[in-house]
Design a protein around this motif. Structure first.
Motif, PDB file in Angstrom:
ATOM      1  N   GLN A 115      -7.178   3.611  -4.872  1.00 31.16           N
ATOM      2  CA  GLN A 115      -7.244   4.187  -3.501  1.00 31.16           C
ATOM      3  C   GLN A 115      -8.385   5.230  -3.302  1.00 31.16           C
ATOM      4  OE1 GLN A 115      -4.145   6.907  -1.390  1.00 31.16           O
ATOM      5  NE2 GLN A 115      -4.957   8.217  -2.487  1.00 31.16           N
ATOM      6  N   TYR A 154      -6.954   5.740  -9.130  1.00 29.63           N
ATOM      7  CA  TYR A 154      -5.880   4.650  -9.215  1.00 29.63           C
ATOM      8  C   TYR A 154      -4.838   4.828 -10.001  1.00 29.63           C
ATOM      9  CZ  TYR A 154      -9.041   3.730 -13.265  1.00 29.63           C
ATOM     10  OH  TYR A 154      -9.659   3.868 -14.602  1.00 29.63           O
ATOM     11  N   ALA A 170       0.678  -1.190  -0.007  1.00 33.58           N
ATOM     12  CA  ALA A 170       0.016   0.026   0.003  1.00 33.58           C
ATOM     13  C   ALA A 170       0.723   1.162   0.061  1.00 33.58           C
ATOM     14  CB  ALA A 170      -1.058  -0.189   1.252  1.00 33.58           C
ATOM     15  N   MET A 192      -3.059  -0.130  -8.413  1.00 31.57           N
ATOM     16  CA  MET A 192      -3.561   0.008  -7.112  1.00 31.57           C
ATOM     17  C   MET A 192      -4.432   1.357  -6.988  1.00 31.57           C
ATOM     18  SD  MET A 192      -1.220   0.669  -3.828  1.00 31.57           S
ATOM     19  CE  MET A 192       0.168  -0.467  -4.306  1.00 31.57           C
ATOM     20  N   SER A 214      -9.682   5.185   4.903  1.00 31.80           N
ATOM     21  CA  SER A 214      -8.897   5.069   3.553  1.00 31.80           C
ATOM     22  C   SER A 214      -8.752   3.672   3.266  1.00 31.80           C
ATOM     23  CB  SER A 214      -7.530   5.712   3.767  1.00 31.80           C
ATOM     24  OG  SER A 214      -7.062   5.383   2.586  1.00 31.80           O
ATOM     25  N   ARG A 215      -9.063   3.270   1.860  1.00 31.93           N
ATOM     26  CA  ARG A 215      -9.254   1.933   1.459  1.00 31.93           C
ATOM     27  C   ARG A 215      -7.955   1.970   0.132  1.00 31.93           C
ATOM     28  NH1 ARG A 215     -11.570  -1.535  -2.380  1.00 31.93           N
ATOM     29  NH2 ARG A 215     -12.730  -3.410  -1.552  1.00 31.93           N
ATOM     30  N   ARG A 216      -7.207   0.647   0.326  1.00 36.84           N
ATOM     31  CA  ARG A 216      -6.219   0.686  -0.994  1.00 36.84           C
ATOM     32  C   ARG A 216      -6.479  -0.618  -1.465  1.00 36.84           C
ATOM     33  NH1 ARG A 216      -0.727   4.267   0.355  1.00 36.84           N
ATOM     34  NH2 ARG A 216      -1.953   6.469   0.021  1.00 36.84           N
ATOM     35  N   THR A 217      -6.435  -0.894  -2.609  1.00 39.72           N
ATOM     36  CA  THR A 217      -6.586  -2.378  -3.295  1.00 39.72           C
ATOM     37  C   THR A 217      -5.595  -2.516  -4.557  1.00 39.72           C
ATOM     38  OG1 THR A 217      -9.005  -2.329  -2.840  1.00 39.72           O
ATOM     39  CG2 THR A 217      -8.096  -3.894  -4.068  1.00 39.72           C
ATOM     40  N   SER A 264      -5.900  -2.895   2.739  1.00 44.88           N
ATOM     41  CA  SER A 264      -6.404  -1.992   4.024  1.00 44.88           C
ATOM     42  C   SER A 264      -7.202  -3.112   5.018  1.00 44.88           C
ATOM     43  CB  SER A 264      -7.180  -0.732   3.851  1.00 44.88           C
ATOM     44  OG  SER A 264      -6.433  -0.001   2.851  1.00 44.88           O
ATOM     45  N   TYR A 314       1.871   3.390  -3.365  1.00 45.79           N
ATOM     46  CA  TYR A 314       1.248   4.218  -4.099  1.00 45.79           C
ATOM     47  C   TYR A 314       1.817   5.642  -3.796  1.00 45.79           C
ATOM     48  CZ  TYR A 314      -3.239   6.048  -5.882  1.00 45.79           C
ATOM     49  OH  TYR A 314      -4.316   6.622  -6.750  1.00 45.79           O
TER      50      TYR A 314
END
Length: 246
Positions: free
Chosen positions: A140, A76, A51, A138, A234-237, A168, A54
């Motif tokens: 966000q 992203y 993460a 990635m 906050s979310r990251r993938t 996350s 990013y």
């Protein structure tokens, strides 16, 4: 798992872990429900480290602000080649067993394309057709952000399966932001599936179509995916797409 990864290195450990997965069970889940969850694909430390990438602009070829294109809200970034070693290892090691599932799906759906067992050979096919830009990305999200339902196609050569890994921790880093799949069967209303993920979990799902068994045989089901509105945090993938883009 974390200690084993440290002993051999994260990239090598990923390949060993992927080889040891129950791929028959994964195929069964994909066939039955249109997705399969692989718990703990990445460790907590690997999620945090990934993460954090990013913020390293040199790793990425482009940044997309979703609201500017009507894709949703959030942003992203697509990685550039060469990919970070762990992301490259994930993409390469997952492709082989997924190619077997993809070939069976295409046979059932009477679709012509078949996929070689080695990812490098499939990428050579993409690149020869002008699809040369890497597609791992990635994403966000912040409060109020979401991702509209979509399909990641990118060109004529499409690998039918993709994967996403949540980096996350739900309930701590963010609230809301559920991964969502919709399934459109012929002459029926759409069915929605909310996929429960914890940090480090991977979900495998169709890019476009999957086969379904009906009373008159196998037919194609159209799939789309997205992310519901993030209520806070906050979310990251990490997204893993196996074909490259034009």
């Amino acid at each position: 798992m974390a200690n084993a990864r440290k002993a051999v290195g994260a990239a090598a450990g990923i390949a060993v872990h992927v080889a040891g997965l129950d791929w028959q069970a994964i195929a069964d889940e994909l066939n039955a429900h249109g997705y399969a969850i692989v718990p703990g694909m990445l460790t907590a430390d690997e999620c945090i480290a990934t993460a954090a990438q990013y913020q390293q602009a040199s790793l990425f070829r482009s940044r997309v602000v979703m609201s500017q294109h009507g894709f949703g809200s959030g942003e992203y970034q697509y990685f550039r080649y060469p990919l970070p070693s762990m992301i490259s290892a994930l993409r390469q090691s997952l492709y082989g067993p997924l190619a077997g599932i993809a070939n069976r799906w295409h046979e059932l759906m009477d679709m012509e394309a078949r996929f070689p067992p080695d990812h490098a050979d499939f990428l050579a096919r993409c690149h020869a057709a002008g699809q040369q830009r890497p597609t791992p990305l990635m994403l966000q999200y912040g409060p109020g952000d979401y991702n509209c339902l979509h399909q990641d196609l990118y060109g004529d050569h499409v690998f039918p399966l993709q994967a996403a890994i949540l980096l996350s921790q739900p309930g701590k880093d963010f609230e809301g932001g559920e991964f969502v799949l919709t399934e459109q069967r012929p002459r029926m209303q759409s069915r929605v599936e909310v996929v429960p993920l914890k940090r480090g979990d991977m979900v495998i799902f169709p890019v476009n179509h999957r086969p379904a068994q009906g009373a008159r045989g196998v037919y194609r089901v159209a799939m789309r995916h997205g992310v519901s509105r993030l209520r806070s945090g906050s979310r990251r993938t990490l997204g893993l797409i196996f074909h490259d883009a034009t």
